[in-house]
Design a protein around this motif. Structure first.
Motif, PDB file in Angstrom:
ATOM      1  N   ALA A 112       0.778  -1.140  -0.103  1.00 51.31           N
ATOM      2  CA  ALA A 112       0.086   0.282  -0.112  1.00 51.31           C
ATOM      3  C   ALA A 112       0.936   1.233   0.064  1.00 51.31           C
ATOM      4  CB  ALA A 112      -0.997   0.028   1.131  1.00 51.31           C
ATOM      5  N   ILE A 113       1.924   1.371   0.838  1.00 54.26           N
ATOM      6  CA  ILE A 113       2.774   2.365   0.957  1.00 54.26           C
ATOM      7  C   ILE A 113       3.379   2.733  -0.260  1.00 54.26           C
ATOM      8  CG2 ILE A 113       4.875   3.371   1.831  1.00 54.26           C
ATOM      9  CD1 ILE A 113       3.994   1.957   4.590  1.00 54.26           C
ATOM     10  N   ASP A 114       4.171   1.696  -0.983  1.00 54.18           N
ATOM     11  CA  ASP A 114       4.719   1.794  -2.321  1.00 54.18           C
ATOM     12  C   ASP A 114       3.730   2.061  -3.300  1.00 54.18           C
ATOM     13  OD1 ASP A 114       6.896   0.757  -1.193  1.00 54.18           O
ATOM     14  OD2 ASP A 114       6.774  -1.312  -1.847  1.00 54.18           O
ATOM     15  N   ALA A 115       2.592   1.804  -3.407  1.00 55.90           N
ATOM     16  CA  ALA A 115       1.450   2.087  -4.424  1.00 55.90           C
ATOM     17  C   ALA A 115       1.388   3.649  -4.329  1.00 55.90           C
ATOM     18  CB  ALA A 115      -0.002   1.212  -4.205  1.00 55.90           C
ATOM     19  N   VAL A 116       1.085   4.142  -3.079  1.00 53.32           N
ATOM     20  CA  VAL A 116       0.835   5.594  -2.832  1.00 53.32           C
ATOM     21  C   VAL A 116       1.874   6.460  -3.315  1.00 53.32           C
ATOM     22  CG1 VAL A 116       0.493   7.190  -0.916  1.00 53.32           C
ATOM     23  CG2 VAL A 116      -0.769   5.174  -0.876  1.00 53.32           C
ATOM     24  N   ALA A 147      -0.240   5.554  -7.821  1.00 59.37           N
ATOM     25  CA  ALA A 147      -1.061   4.665  -8.237  1.00 59.37           C
ATOM     26  C   ALA A 147      -2.621   5.160  -8.428  1.00 59.37           C
ATOM     27  CB  ALA A 147      -1.177   3.246  -7.537  1.00 59.37           C
ATOM     28  N   THR A 148      -3.104   4.903  -9.268  1.00 56.99           N
ATOM     29  CA  THR A 148      -4.378   5.317  -9.647  1.00 56.99           C
ATOM     30  C   THR A 148      -5.344   4.310  -8.619  1.00 56.99           C
ATOM     31  OG1 THR A 148      -4.945   3.720 -11.273  1.00 56.99           O
ATOM     32  CG2 THR A 148      -4.168   6.016 -11.973  1.00 56.99           C
ATOM     33  N   ASP A 149      -6.794   4.635  -8.605  1.00 59.25           N
ATOM     34  CA  ASP A 149      -7.605   3.798  -7.820  1.00 59.25           C
ATOM     35  C   ASP A 149      -7.429   2.348  -8.361  1.00 59.25           C
ATOM     36  OD1 ASP A 149      -8.468   5.977  -6.581  1.00 59.25           O
ATOM     37  OD2 ASP A 149     -10.285   6.164  -7.580  1.00 59.25           O
ATOM     38  N   ALA A 150      -7.635   2.000  -9.451  1.00 52.21           N
ATOM     39  CA  ALA A 150      -7.554   0.881 -10.129  1.00 52.21           C
ATOM     40  C   ALA A 150      -6.295  -0.151  -9.792  1.00 52.21           C
ATOM     41  CB  ALA A 150      -7.980   0.690 -11.507  1.00 52.21           C
ATOM     42  N   ALA A 167      -5.917  -1.055  -5.962  1.00 50.58           N
ATOM     43  CA  ALA A 167      -6.710  -2.239  -5.960  1.00 50.58           C
ATOM     44  C   ALA A 167      -5.867  -3.233  -6.339  1.00 50.58           C
ATOM     45  CB  ALA A 167      -8.189  -2.059  -6.534  1.00 50.58           C
ATOM     46  N   GLU A 168      -5.516  -3.402  -7.647  1.00 49.83           N
ATOM     47  CA  GLU A 168      -4.732  -4.412  -8.451  1.00 49.83           C
ATOM     48  C   GLU A 168      -3.750  -4.702  -7.551  1.00 49.83           C
ATOM     49  OE1 GLU A 168      -2.575  -5.225 -12.457  1.00 49.83           O
ATOM     50  OE2 GLU A 168      -4.065  -4.135 -12.439  1.00 49.83           O
ATOM     51  N   ARG A 169      -2.792  -3.954  -7.230  1.00 54.73           N
ATOM     52  CA  ARG A 169      -1.542  -3.942  -6.621  1.00 54.73           C
ATOM     53  C   ARG A 169      -1.659  -4.480  -5.199  1.00 54.73           C
ATOM     54  NH1 ARG A 169       2.424   1.027  -7.848  1.00 54.73           N
ATOM     55  NH2 ARG A 169       3.654  -0.134  -6.176  1.00 54.73           N
ATOM     56  N   LEU A 170      -2.710  -4.181  -4.689  1.00 54.90           N
ATOM     57  CA  LEU A 170      -3.037  -4.798  -3.170  1.00 54.90           C
ATOM     58  C   LEU A 170      -3.802  -5.972  -3.053  1.00 54.90           C
ATOM     59  CD1 LEU A 170      -1.930  -2.117  -2.319  1.00 54.90           C
ATOM     60  CD2 LEU A 170      -3.677  -1.978  -0.425  1.00 54.90           C
TER      61      LEU A 170
END
Length: 171
Positions: free
Chosen positions: A67-71, A75-78, A81-84
């Motif tokens: 989650a931290i890396d995606a933020v 990362a977009t919303d999609a 969600a995909e990465r998590l």
């Protein structure tokens, strides 16, 4: 100027920007490491306090880190969600809650991670307090409690001391 916790991030910013107006800083539980490290440290501390086994703690850590890396990657919303998806599924598998169906558990975990995507958390995760602490133009009293589970002394005290030792004040 006194700052507690997040205020311990802000007070040094104010002192660096207005050195003629701040004669002394008192920082109570100030982070000494970037926000992403604070969140990870808090998670590890919480896992230990909850008595999770190594596999459960690792699953939560992997989920939190994803989650931290995606933020931090914007990362977009999609994409978020995909990465998590996989780390959330693994956390659900490792820590089943019999009161909820697995899909409800996954939704709950994913929803709880959304707070990291708020403007404050996005800033906090990427902010390194050592940079501004190294600019402290005045003496600083920093106090960290040994039982603090939010800003642990083990993770923060060394970097805090190093940054303040390198400051113009050196005090």
């Amino acid at each position: 100027l006194c700052g507690h916790s997040e205020g311990g991030l802000i007070a040094p910013m104010v002192a660096a920007r207005f050195p003629e107006r701040v004669a002394f800083l008192v920082l109570i539980a100030p982070p000494g490491v970037p926000g992403r490290a604070i969140i990870r440290d808090q998670g590890e501390t919480a896992s230990a306090m909850m008595g999770l086994d190594a596999e459960q703690a690792a699953a939560l850590d992997a989920m939190r880190s994803a989650a931290i890396d995606a933020v931090l990657d914007g990362a977009t919303d999609a994409e978020f969600a995909e990465r998590l998806g996989p780390p959330v599924e693994e956390a659900v598998r490792r820590m089943p809650d019999e009161a909820k169906a697995p899909d409800e558990q996954a939704k709950y975990l994913l929803d709880s991670l959304q707070v990291l995507r708020t403007p404050w958390f996005e800033y906090f995760l990427g902010f390194d307090p050592a940079k501004v602490l190294r600019q402290a133009p005045c003496p600083v009293l920093a106090v960290i409690g040994e039982k603090d589970v939010q800003v642990t002394p083990e993770a923060n005290l060394g970097p805090l001391r190093e940054a303040l030792d390198a400051s113009p004040s050196g005090d």
